[in-house]
Scaffold this motif. Sequence first.
Motif, PDB file in Angstrom:
ATOM      1  N   SER A   1       0.835  -1.198   0.000  1.00 59.51           N
ATOM      2  CA  SER A   1       0.000   0.000   0.000  1.00 59.51           C
ATOM      3  C   SER A   1       0.873   1.252   0.000  1.00 59.51           C
ATOM      4  O   SER A   1       1.877   1.314   0.717  1.00 59.51           O
ATOM      5  CB  SER A   1      -0.896   0.002   1.241  1.00 59.51           C
ATOM      6  N   PRO A   2       0.512   2.279  -0.772  1.00 61.32           N
ATOM      7  CA  PRO A   2       1.303   3.519  -0.777  1.00 61.32           C
ATOM      8  C   PRO A   2       1.279   4.230   0.573  1.00 61.32           C
ATOM      9  O   PRO A   2       2.157   5.037   0.861  1.00 61.32           O
ATOM     10  CB  PRO A   2       0.646   4.364  -1.875  1.00 61.32           C
ATOM     11  N   THR A   3       0.284   3.927   1.398  1.00 62.70           N
ATOM     12  CA  THR A   3       0.197   4.540   2.732  1.00 62.70           C
ATOM     13  C   THR A   3       0.891   3.693   3.796  1.00 62.70           C
ATOM     14  O   THR A   3       0.978   4.103   4.949  1.00 62.70           O
ATOM     15  CB  THR A   3      -1.268   4.735   3.130  1.00 62.70           C
ATOM     16  N   GLY A   4       1.386   2.509   3.415  1.00 58.70           N
ATOM     17  CA  GLY A   4       2.062   1.637   4.371  1.00 58.70           C
ATOM     18  C   GLY A   4       1.129   0.813   5.221  1.00 58.70           C
ATOM     19  O   GLY A   4       1.563   0.180   6.196  1.00 58.70           O
ATOM     20  N   ASP A   5      -0.165   0.768   4.875  1.00 56.69           N
ATOM     21  CA  ASP A   5      -1.134  -0.004   5.669  1.00 56.69           C
ATOM     22  C   ASP A   5      -0.744  -1.474   5.748  1.00 56.69           C
ATOM     23  O   ASP A   5      -1.045  -2.149   6.740  1.00 56.69           O
ATOM     24  CB  ASP A   5      -2.539   0.108   5.054  1.00 56.69           C
TER      25      ASP A   5
END
Length: 278
Positions: free
Chosen positions: A147-151
Amino acid sequence: MEVKKNYVETSTGQIHFRYAGDSAAPNICLFHASPGSSRQLNDLISGLAKNFFVYAPDTPGNGLSDPLPIQQPEIFDYASAHLQAMENLGIKKTILFGTHTGASIAACLSQISKNSCSLLVLDSVGLYDLEEKNRLLDSYAPKKKVSPTGDHLMWTWHFIRDQWLFWPWHEQNEKNRIARGLPELSYLHGMYIDVLENLDTYHLSYNAAFRFDKEVCFKGVSCQTIIASNKEDMLFKYFPKLKKYIPNCTEIIHEGWQSKKNAEVTTLQLTKLLKSLL
């Protein structure tokens, strides 16, 4: 005993493995649980190497082994890849030890190459009814993406950690709470790294194990067999059912290997039993 690492080439890719011990000693092959890699068996490998030559591969698509070039691999496919790796390394007559997913692989391997198995050890096996199987296939091991958000980083940590707290890990209520504590943080961290490195493929071996017809396979086992488990393992509740599938087996309840102390005790238990049966 020092544990070393290497790779072996197969027609489906490289298989990474850990090994230790004297190559002239009796062989034992260890197949790990999902998820993770042979890293989680490191203390058991080291302990058993005092009496055996130990070979412990990472299941394809896990650890540092290449994934199989198959969209939906089955346990037979994993067992076949492992058999080819063993043959390429010159491992012939051997003890086959598998835990969780690894137990299905070891049992299948013992049947597709009956001459390779001197003794089979099945540790902590899930024997699900149809409803359980479908529920696990539907939600236990989803395919994940970065995930680009690091989720995905937090999801993976909770996925690993919560397996020690609930069965199944994602049904978090009092009924499903496991009466055991967490292993050492270094152990959890190792599994976490292994899953992160295989986020696209970690689920394939899980789901192959859920689909695998264990009843048919285990009832067809012909080599001498030990069934094993730790009372704190989430799959221990299936132990009585496994005994019915393999009535002439030998039983052992061990302490696990998630800490050096427990691994030392389990190694002594297992070594003593294996020597008495070989």
